[in-house]
Design a protein around this motif. Structure first.
Motif, short mmCIF file in Angstrom:
data_model
loop_
_atom_site.label_atom_id
_atom_site.label_comp_id
_atom_site.label_asym_id
_atom_site.label_seq_id
_atom_site.Cartn_x
_atom_site.Cartn_y
_atom_site.Cartn_z
N ARG A 192 -6.15 6.66 1.72
CA ARG A 192 -7.67 7.49 1.15
C ARG A 192 -6.95 8.49 0.21
NH1 ARG A 192 -10.03 12.41 2.01
NH2 ARG A 192 -8.34 13.27 3.36
N ALA A 193 -7.44 8.32 -1.01
CA ALA A 193 -7.01 9.27 -2.16
C ALA A 193 -8.52 10.09 -2.22
CB ALA A 193 -7.11 8.35 -3.41
N GLU A 194 -8.11 11.38 -2.85
CA GLU A 194 -8.89 12.42 -2.61
C GLU A 194 -9.03 13.05 -4.03
OE1 GLU A 194 -8.95 16.77 -0.49
OE2 GLU A 194 -9.19 15.00 0.88
N ILE A 195 -10.07 12.60 -4.74
CA ILE A 195 -10.19 13.04 -6.23
C ILE A 195 -11.58 13.73 -6.50
CG2 ILE A 195 -10.08 11.98 -8.64
CD1 ILE A 195 -8.77 9.64 -7.17
N ASN A 196 -11.39 14.88 -7.19
CA ASN A 196 -12.40 15.91 -7.68
C ASN A 196 -13.50 16.02 -6.33
OD1 ASN A 196 -11.42 15.73 -10.14
ND2 ASN A 196 -12.77 14.00 -10.69
N GLY A 197 -13.02 16.08 -5.08
CA GLY A 197 -13.90 16.28 -3.86
C GLY A 197 -14.38 14.99 -3.35
N GLU A 198 -14.05 13.81 -4.02
CA GLU A 198 -14.59 12.86 -3.50
C GLU A 198 -13.54 11.66 -2.69
OE1 GLU A 198 -17.80 11.45 -3.48
OE2 GLU A 198 -18.60 13.01 -4.38
N SER A 199 -13.77 11.17 -1.65
CA SER A 199 -12.69 10.31 -1.00
C SER A 199 -12.88 8.96 -1.45
CB SER A 199 -12.95 10.43 0.48
OG SER A 199 -12.50 11.62 0.96
N TYR A 200 -11.93 8.12 -1.58
CA TYR A 200 -11.97 6.72 -1.84
C TYR A 200 -10.92 5.88 -0.87
CZ TYR A 200 -13.92 8.63 -5.99
OH TYR A 200 -14.81 9.10 -6.99
N ASN A 214 0.75 -1.17 -0.11
CA ASN A 214 0.02 0.08 -0.10
C ASN A 214 0.98 1.14 0.13
OD1 ASN A 214 -2.51 -1.14 -0.26
ND2 ASN A 214 -2.66 -1.73 1.90
N LEU A 215 1.99 1.32 0.49
CA LEU A 215 3.00 2.50 0.63
C LEU A 215 3.64 2.37 -0.98
CD1 LEU A 215 4.61 2.78 3.91
CD2 LEU A 215 2.57 3.66 3.08
N LEU A 216 3.72 1.42 -1.60
CA LEU A 216 4.04 1.44 -2.93
C LEU A 216 2.86 2.19 -3.58
CD1 LEU A 216 6.08 0.59 -5.52
CD2 LEU A 216 4.78 -1.50 -5.46
N LEU A 217 1.90 1.75 -3.25
CA LEU A 217 0.71 2.50 -4.20
C LEU A 217 0.40 3.85 -3.87
CD1 LEU A 217 -1.98 2.36 -5.83
CD2 LEU A 217 -3.14 1.67 -3.77
N TYR A 218 0.58 4.29 -2.59
CA TYR A 218 1.06 5.64 -2.27
C TYR A 218 1.71 6.49 -2.93
CZ TYR A 218 2.04 9.59 0.72
OH TYR A 218 2.27 10.80 1.33
N ASN A 219 3.07 5.81 -3.26
CA ASN A 219 4.04 6.77 -3.75
C ASN A 219 3.96 6.73 -5.24
OD1 ASN A 219 6.82 7.16 -2.28
ND2 ASN A 219 6.05 5.35 -1.29
N LEU A 253 -8.58 2.96 -0.20
CA LEU A 253 -7.86 1.96 -1.19
C LEU A 253 -7.02 1.01 -0.58
CD1 LEU A 253 -6.43 4.53 -3.82
CD2 LEU A 253 -8.90 3.17 -3.93
N ASP A 254 -6.99 -0.46 -1.03
CA ASP A 254 -6.17 -1.27 -0.53
C ASP A 254 -5.85 -2.33 -1.88
OD1 ASP A 254 -5.61 -4.07 0.65
OD2 ASP A 254 -5.48 -3.18 2.43
N SER A 268 -9.04 -9.35 -5.99
CA SER A 268 -10.53 -9.40 -6.22
C SER A 268 -11.00 -8.00 -5.74
CB SER A 268 -11.17 -10.30 -5.18
OG SER A 268 -10.64 -11.71 -5.85
N LEU A 269 -10.35 -6.99 -4.86
CA LEU A 269 -10.61 -5.89 -4.30
C LEU A 269 -10.90 -4.89 -5.50
CD1 LEU A 269 -8.42 -5.36 -1.26
CD2 LEU A 269 -11.01 -5.61 -1.27
N VAL A 270 -11.86 -3.79 -5.36
CA VAL A 270 -12.10 -3.09 -6.61
C VAL A 270 -11.60 -1.70 -6.09
CG1 VAL A 270 -14.08 -4.35 -7.51
CG2 VAL A 270 -14.66 -2.50 -5.96
N PHE A 271 -11.49 -0.54 -6.99
CA PHE A 271 -11.10 0.61 -6.57
C PHE A 271 -12.27 1.40 -5.57
CE2 PHE A 271 -10.68 5.07 -7.04
CZ PHE A 271 -9.45 5.53 -7.14
N GLY A 272 -11.77 1.79 -4.46
CA GLY A 272 -12.68 2.11 -3.46
C GLY A 272 -13.19 1.30 -2.53
N GLN A 273 -12.47 -0.02 -2.55
CA GLN A 273 -12.98 -0.98 -1.55
C GLN A 273 -11.82 -1.52 -0.71
OE1 GLN A 273 -14.25 -4.90 -3.29
NE2 GLN A 273 -16.12 -4.80 -2.12
N ILE A 274 -12.11 -1.70 0.54
CA ILE A 274 -10.89 -2.34 1.35
C ILE A 274 -11.52 -3.65 1.91
CG2 ILE A 274 -10.11 -0.01 2.03
CD1 ILE A 274 -11.89 0.06 4.55
N PRO A 275 -10.48 -4.41 2.33
CA PRO A 275 -11.05 -5.76 2.91
C PRO A 275 -11.99 -5.65 4.18
CG PRO A 275 -8.84 -5.78 2.58
CD PRO A 275 -9.23 -4.25 2.60
N PHE A 276 -12.89 -6.60 4.30
CA PHE A 276 -13.92 -6.68 5.33
C PHE A 276 -13.32 -6.57 6.59
CE2 PHE A 276 -16.30 -9.02 8.45
CZ PHE A 276 -17.39 -8.48 8.47
#
Length: 652
Positions: free
Chosen positions: A395-403, A352-357, A405-406, A411-419
């Motif tokens: 947490r990504a902030e895009i166009n005023g919306e929060s998503y 996830n820190l790779l994704l962050y960078n 991420l994990d 199988s996870l989709v964009f904007g979804q984190i594990p249960f």
């Protein structure tokens, strides 16, 4: 007057003989003679009396904890309560010690009390690791109806965490009391956990409780806490970690004021914790590795995207499809972006820190969030305890919306984190503006929809098609199962419903960034016939084998993790060869505050019959006040599922 006095005395004696002795540690006749506990008939054992006292030793400044416990063994399943284990901490030359252990089993034999004491040879110490030892013993001569008592003194040099007190455990308690004496120069954060009310909660100041040879003195805060009639804590479905809810008192040393006027801050503030995290090799320094990732993604591919959301989704897919989670968390240990780039595999923090960078490198506003997973328990909000966190999401902030991420699971989709990450809140790290608490909650529903169409055949069978549409976490579960065995996916249904045949599977929208999973297949099965009548269970697919809520009382909330919607619809075509005699009775139930809904409807028209079943849990978490109602709600779900039947008769 004498007669009245006699009756009062007789009444008091009768009452005392029919109640356990919760006043003190001694074993009374009633403790031995009573062998049932009407308030909880499922209990195998019962704590009659529990007492603790903790104070700081005035000479050596060690923590001295005295403990007493009296337990009634109600049946053989309660024998394990005679096995006692006490965890002792040690660090270097400092270690916790047990002294003055006295343990006794009391039985009633031939009308007299027989006491058997624990022998010193029956006490053992088992080393768990470099820091923990278990002090173990088993009380002797245990029988159904035994009363066991044991007491000891624990001496600890580790005063940074004052002795906690657990009012609740897995058997009920009639009375539990904890007394403390804390010198004024020790300032602790004190936290009461759980929803059970205290019977006693009092404090007073004892003047000059500590005096030093140089004339320095300190006052003490003397406190008393107690509870009575404490229900057993039994783990049940729809809950996070048990330690979130066990009623208890915890202490964390905040400040030590020296007799020389010095002040030592033990508990950090979030401001100071942020500074430490910023320069931590496994965290803060890993947030500044944009140079390492600048050539990982083809620039021409990214240039095709005209908006930040599509670009962020592309980067997210790149990480989750090219780097594998090695199943380790280790968010503050062995974290190296250089290693994961080279090895294509890493722990939660590395992925996830790779994704962050990568997101940050390509101008997407993003923040890391430290969280604790559902089975790890809540982290305290009173003060920073970094060791309580065990996971990192973004947490990504895009166009005023929060998503949220994990990227650890393909199988996870964009904007979804594990249960397992749905644990109410986390700490978002921002080294420029300061960290803050953020809620980890979902507004969207997780849903399952079953559409079943069947025909009644001449050979006393039915056949038809099934379409199942799942969204959110239900889709995530099904995607995992499908990708694990795509070639024989229907085997799951064949094993679950062995009387049915399943064929012709079709999967739609199996997209890595689609939160919907749709499957369609054919189904056939024999029917139950008696004479000229056919009995059809319309719930071909079962959702609950039994009521998941079974407790008499529950002292912690019902936590689904998400809002849940279930729709089951079946249409039955009799082909004009059968007439429909009986349908199940319709039913509708609504939870208080419109927080949940159950709808069950049936109808028939000519040669068609249709059943519609829907449940809607509109809250992800329900407080304990809803428990009785939710228990009844689930009971109705199970009853409808198990007792519904369509009766058909052959037409002339």
């Amino acid at each position: 007057m004498k007669k009245l006095l006699f009756l009062l005395l007789f009444s008091n004696i009768t009452i005392s003989q029919n109640t356990f002795n919760t006043e003190n540690f001694s074993v009374s006749n009633s403790d031995i003679e009573l062998n049932t506990f009407k308030q909880d008939t499922t209990a195998n054992a019962l704590v009659i009396y529990e007492f603790g006292n903790a104070e700081i030793d005035k000479k050596r400044f060690n923590l001295i904890f005295n403990y007493q416990k009296k337990v009634k063994i109600l049946n053989r399943n309660g024998f394990d309560k005679a096995n006692v284990s006490i965890y002792l901490y040690n660090s270097g030359k400092n270690k916790e010690k047990i002294k003055n252990l006295v343990a006794t089993t009391t039985n009633l034999e031939n009308g007299t009390l027989r006491r058997t004491n624990l022998d010193a040879s029956q006490v053992f110490e088992e080393k768990v690791n470099a820091n923990y030892t278990i002090y173990k013993f088993t009380l002797p001569d245990i029988k159904e109806g035994s009363v066991i008592t044991y007491s000891y003194t624990l001496e600890s040099p580790f005063i940074y965490k004052f002795q906690p007190w657990y009012f609740q455990e897995d058997i009920p308690k009639l009375y539990s009391e904890y007394n403390t004496s804390i010198p004024g120069n020790y300032n602790y954060n004190i936290k009461l956990v759980g929803e059970l009310p205290l019977k006693a909660n009092s404090s007073q100041i004892q003047k000059r409780c500590i005096e030093r040879s140089n004339g320095a003195t300190a006052d003490c805060t003397v406190s008393k806490y107690s509870m009575e009639n404490i229900p057993a804590f039994i783990e049940e479905e729809y809950m996070t970690a048990a330690k979130n809810y066990l009623s208890r008192i915890e202490y964390e040393l905040k400040i030590i004021k020296g007799f020389d006027g010095s002040v030592k801050n033990i508990t950090k503030s979030w401001e100071s914790a942020d500074v430490e995290l910023k320069y931590d090799d496994n965290f803060g320094k890993q947030l500044k590795k944009e140079k390492l990732v600048k050539n990982l993604i083809d620039k021409e591919s990214l240039s095709l995207f005209t908006n930040d959301l599509d670009k962020a989704k592309y980067i997210f897919d790149f990480v989750k499809n090219n780097y594998t989670w090695n199943k380790y968390y280790r968010i503050f240990k062995d974290v190296s972006l250089k290693d994961i780039i080279e090895e294509k595999s890493g722990n939660v923090a590395e992925i996830n820190l790779l994704l962050y960078n990568l997101l940050k490198k390509h101008n997407i506003k993003v923040y890391p969030i430290l969280i604790s997973t559902r089975d790890n328990g809540f982290v305290t909000k009173l003060y920073p305890v970094i060791s309580e966190f065990n996971y990192i999401i973004l947490r990504a902030e895009i166009n005023g919306e929060s998503y949220f991420l994990d990227a650890t699971n393909p199988s996870l989709v964009f904007g979804q984190i594990p249960f397992e990450c749905l644990n109410e809140y986390g700490r978002e790290i921002n080294f420029e503006d300061g960290s803050r608490w953020v809620d980890i909650n979902l507004d969207s529903y997780t849903s399952s929809q079953y559409n079943v169409n069947i025909n009644i055949n001449d050979d006393n069978t039915f056949s038809g098609t099934v379409t199942i549409i799942k969204i959110g976490y239900k889709a995530l579960e099904t995607k995992k199962r499908y990708r694990k065995n795509e070639t024989d996916y229907l085997k799951y249904y064949k094993n679950t419903y062995p009387d049915c045949s399943f064929e012709d599977l079709k999967i739609e929208q199996d997209d890595s960034n689609n939160s919907t999973f749709t499957e369609t297949f054919s189904i056939s099965a024999p029917l139950t016939t008696i004479g000229d009548k056919i009995y059809l269970d319309p719930f071909i697919f079962k959702f609950l084998s039994k009521n998941p809520l079974q407790l008499n009382t529950r002292t912690y909330p019902v936590d689904f993790g998400y809002k849940d919607l279930l729709i089951y619809n079946i249409k039955i075509n009799t082909n004009n060869k059968y007439k429909i005699l009986d349908l199940p009775e319709d039913k509708s139930i609504q939870l208080v505050g419109n927080s949940g809904l159950l709808v069950f409807k049936n109808k028939k028209e000519d040669n068609l019959a249709e059943l519609y079943f829907r449940t809607n849990f509109k809250n992800s978490i329900y407080p304990t006040s809803y428990y009785t109602e939710l228990k009844s709600f689930f009971k109705n779900m199970v009853d409808i599922q198990n007792n519904s039947v369509f009766v058909l008769q052959k037409s002339n």
